[in-house]
Design a protein around this motif. Structure first.
Motif, PDB file in Angstrom:
ATOM      1  N   LEU A  12      83.885  13.214  19.497  1.00 10.67           N
ATOM      2  CA  LEU A  12      84.128  13.675  18.102  1.00 10.67           C
ATOM      3  C   LEU A  12      83.215  12.644  17.188  1.00 10.67           C
ATOM      4  O   LEU A  12      82.889  11.739  17.417  1.00 10.67           O
ATOM      5  CB  LEU A  12      85.373  13.600  17.678  1.00 10.67           C
ATOM      6  CG  LEU A  12      86.588  14.323  18.159  1.00 10.67           C
ATOM      7  CD1 LEU A  12      87.919  14.148  17.947  1.00 10.67           C
ATOM      8  CD2 LEU A  12      86.183  15.841  17.639  1.00 10.67           C
ATOM      9  N   SER A 109      91.198   9.560  19.160  1.00 10.67           N
ATOM     10  CA  SER A 109      91.900  10.692  18.597  1.00 10.67           C
ATOM     11  C   SER A 109      91.426  11.087  17.442  1.00 10.67           C
ATOM     12  O   SER A 109      90.654  10.444  16.723  1.00 10.67           O
ATOM     13  CB  SER A 109      93.131  10.034  18.378  1.00 10.67           C
ATOM     14  OG  SER A 109      93.366   9.133  17.359  1.00 10.67           O
ATOM     15  N   LEU A 110      91.734  12.285  17.061  1.00 12.04           N
ATOM     16  CA  LEU A 110      91.270  12.958  15.748  1.00 12.04           C
ATOM     17  C   LEU A 110      91.724  12.081  14.484  1.00 12.04           C
ATOM     18  O   LEU A 110      91.022  11.881  13.659  1.00 12.04           O
ATOM     19  CB  LEU A 110      91.614  14.448  15.524  1.00 12.04           C
ATOM     20  CG  LEU A 110      91.132  15.076  14.472  1.00 12.04           C
ATOM     21  CD1 LEU A 110      89.726  15.139  14.174  1.00 12.04           C
ATOM     22  CD2 LEU A 110      91.809  16.605  14.350  1.00 12.04           C
ATOM     23  N   LYS A 111      93.083  11.613  14.669  1.00  6.59           N
ATOM     24  CA  LYS A 111      93.508  10.960  13.577  1.00  6.59           C
ATOM     25  C   LYS A 111      92.663   9.940  13.495  1.00  6.59           C
ATOM     26  O   LYS A 111      92.470   9.340  12.122  1.00  6.59           O
ATOM     27  CB  LYS A 111      95.073  10.666  14.117  1.00  6.59           C
ATOM     28  CG  LYS A 111      95.679   9.766  12.939  1.00  6.59           C
ATOM     29  CD  LYS A 111      97.070   9.436  13.356  1.00  6.59           C
ATOM     30  CE  LYS A 111      97.842   8.830  12.439  1.00  6.59           C
ATOM     31  NZ  LYS A 111      99.379   8.408  12.755  1.00  6.59           N
ATOM     32  N   CYS A 113      89.578   9.074  14.331  1.00  5.16           N
ATOM     33  CA  CYS A 113      88.227   9.349  13.577  1.00  5.16           C
ATOM     34  C   CYS A 113      88.436   9.615  12.147  1.00  5.16           C
ATOM     35  O   CYS A 113      87.243   9.478  11.447  1.00  5.16           O
ATOM     36  CB  CYS A 113      87.515  10.526  14.434  1.00  5.16           C
ATOM     37  SG  CYS A 113      87.042  10.402  16.021  1.00  5.16           S
ATOM     38  N   ILE A 114      89.369  10.502  11.690  1.00  4.02           N
ATOM     39  CA  ILE A 114      89.575  10.770  10.368  1.00  4.02           C
ATOM     40  C   ILE A 114      89.734   9.389   9.470  1.00  4.02           C
ATOM     41  O   ILE A 114      89.268   9.255   8.532  1.00  4.02           O
ATOM     42  CB  ILE A 114      90.752  11.943  10.084  1.00  4.02           C
ATOM     43  CG1 ILE A 114      90.299  13.173  10.728  1.00  4.02           C
ATOM     44  CG2 ILE A 114      91.288  11.901   8.606  1.00  4.02           C
ATOM     45  CD1 ILE A 114      91.579  14.073  10.865  1.00  4.02           C
ATOM     46  N   TYR A 122      84.933  14.165   7.467  1.00  5.42           N
ATOM     47  CA  TYR A 122      86.182  14.613   7.397  1.00  5.42           C
ATOM     48  C   TYR A 122      86.757  15.045   6.346  1.00  5.42           C
ATOM     49  O   TYR A 122      87.405  15.939   6.142  1.00  5.42           O
ATOM     50  CB  TYR A 122      86.953  13.523   8.466  1.00  5.42           C
ATOM     51  CG  TYR A 122      86.673  13.792   9.843  1.00  5.42           C
ATOM     52  CD1 TYR A 122      87.178  14.809  10.661  1.00  5.42           C
ATOM     53  CD2 TYR A 122      85.939  12.620  10.452  1.00  5.42           C
ATOM     54  CE1 TYR A 122      86.625  14.577  12.069  1.00  5.42           C
ATOM     55  CE2 TYR A 122      85.721  12.705  11.859  1.00  5.42           C
ATOM     56  CZ  TYR A 122      86.040  13.705  12.379  1.00  5.42           C
ATOM     57  OH  TYR A 122      85.673  13.657  13.776  1.00  5.42           O
ATOM     58  N   THR A 134      83.645  20.395  13.717  1.00  4.98           N
ATOM     59  CA  THR A 134      84.153  20.068  15.175  1.00  4.98           C
ATOM     60  C   THR A 134      85.384  19.052  14.768  1.00  4.98           C
ATOM     61  O   THR A 134      85.458  17.881  14.358  1.00  4.98           O
ATOM     62  CB  THR A 134      83.176  19.223  15.971  1.00  4.98           C
ATOM     63  OG1 THR A 134      81.953  20.001  16.229  1.00  4.98           O
ATOM     64  CG2 THR A 134      83.790  19.099  17.181  1.00  4.98           C
ATOM     65  N   GLY A 135      86.462  19.439  15.313  1.00  6.00           N
ATOM     66  CA  GLY A 135      87.865  18.717  15.243  1.00  6.00           C
ATOM     67  C   GLY A 135      88.772  19.264  14.069  1.00  6.00           C
ATOM     68  O   GLY A 135      89.767  19.149  14.340  1.00  6.00           O
ATOM     69  N   ILE A 136      87.961  20.052  13.213  1.00  2.00           N
ATOM     70  CA  ILE A 136      88.869  20.373  12.026  1.00  2.00           C
ATOM     71  C   ILE A 136      88.688  21.977  11.905  1.00  2.00           C
ATOM     72  O   ILE A 136      89.737  22.703  12.165  1.00  2.00           O
ATOM     73  CB  ILE A 136      88.145  20.013  10.838  1.00  2.00           C
ATOM     74  CG1 ILE A 136      88.131  18.424  10.757  1.00  2.00           C
ATOM     75  CG2 ILE A 136      89.087  20.553   9.565  1.00  2.00           C
ATOM     76  CD1 ILE A 136      89.621  17.615  10.747  1.00  2.00           C
ATOM     77  N   GLU A 139      86.534  23.815  17.435  1.00  2.00           N
ATOM     78  CA  GLU A 139      87.237  23.035  18.530  1.00  2.00           C
ATOM     79  C   GLU A 139      86.189  22.095  19.184  1.00  2.00           C
ATOM     80  O   GLU A 139      85.090  22.125  19.133  1.00  2.00           O
ATOM     81  CB  GLU A 139      87.645  24.037  19.676  1.00  2.00           C
ATOM     82  CG  GLU A 139      86.636  24.671  20.226  1.00  2.00           C
ATOM     83  CD  GLU A 139      87.352  25.606  21.287  1.00  2.00           C
ATOM     84  OE1 GLU A 139      88.304  25.410  21.831  1.00  2.00           O
ATOM     85  OE2 GLU A 139      86.868  26.451  21.466  1.00  2.00           O
ATOM     86  N   TYR A 140      87.058  20.960  19.808  1.00  2.00           N
ATOM     87  CA  TYR A 140      86.055  19.984  20.652  1.00  2.00           C
ATOM     88  C   TYR A 140      86.934  20.313  21.870  1.00  2.00           C
ATOM     89  O   TYR A 140      88.187  19.765  22.080  1.00  2.00           O
ATOM     90  CB  TYR A 140      86.305  18.576  20.163  1.00  2.00           C
ATOM     91  CG  TYR A 140      85.456  17.569  21.099  1.00  2.00           C
ATOM     92  CD1 TYR A 140      84.194  17.357  21.051  1.00  2.00           C
ATOM     93  CD2 TYR A 140      86.212  17.137  21.945  1.00  2.00           C
ATOM     94  CE1 TYR A 140      83.470  16.864  21.988  1.00  2.00           C
ATOM     95  CE2 TYR A 140      85.756  16.273  23.005  1.00  2.00           C
ATOM     96  CZ  TYR A 140      84.240  16.116  22.916  1.00  2.00           C
ATOM     97  OH  TYR A 140      83.697  15.268  23.860  1.00  2.00           O
TER      98      TYR A 140
END
Length: 174
Positions: A12, A109-111, A113-114, A122, A134-136, A139-140
């Motif tokens: 990500l 994790s997306l969390k 990365c955000i 983001y 990607t991720g929002i 998809e990844y």
């Protein structure tokens, strides 16, 4: 001339791909290797400014990067390619097209990365200002069989770079 290889970093945005590439590059140069970095942002700016972010355009971008990586690696260069590469089909294509090819999954994790959000992307994506992010809103797909996984929430960037360099040593690329 030593053998070239493409080391493809996937993960990500904000996972740590570019940071790891820089550290691995420094380690390779210290070992006397010939190395080039293909960064997703730079390649998109210089080789793919005509492309958007549809699945098809993303694939064209990866195909262009793979072409450059193949030219460099067949001439003894270790290529460190840092691209989100969100779909497994893209990574399957790369594994077919690039030989030798090493896939490094930079897991985060997306969390997290955000939380990091180095580029502010983001925040924009969550406000709907960046389509197909990607991720929002796109998809990844987590890699199925990466050669190396570096979890940047569990290990330091130095430990992650060491994992990759050790893998390259075991495979006799350095």
């Amino acid at each position: 001339m030593s053998a070239g290889v493409t080391v493809w970093f996937t993960g990500l945005s904000g996972a740590g791909k570019t940071t790891l590439c820089g550290l691995v590059k420094a380690g390779l140069i210290a070992a006397g290797a010939r190395v080039e970095v293909l960064d997703g942002d730079d390649v998109r700016r210089h080789l793919a400014p005509d492309l958007g972010f549809s699945r098809e355009d993303r694939m064209k971008n990866i195909e262009r990067a793979a072409f450059v990586a193949r030219l460099l690696s067949r001439n003894g260069v270790i290529v460190l390619a840092s691209f989100i590469t969100p779909y497994q089909s893209m990574r399957n294509y790369l594994r077919q097209e690039l030989d030798p090819y090493i896939e490094v999954y930079v897991r985060c994790s997306l969390k997290e990365c955000i939380r990091r959000d180095v580029k502010g992307l983001y925040r924009k994506a969550l406000r709907g200002e960046v389509p197909r992010f990607t991720g929002i809103s796109d998809e990844y797909e987590e890699p199925v069989n990466p050669d190396v996984t570096v979890d940047t929430e569990q290990c330091s960037k130095e430990e992650g770079a060491r994992l990759i360099l050790d893998f390259l040593r075991r495979r006799s690329f350095i």
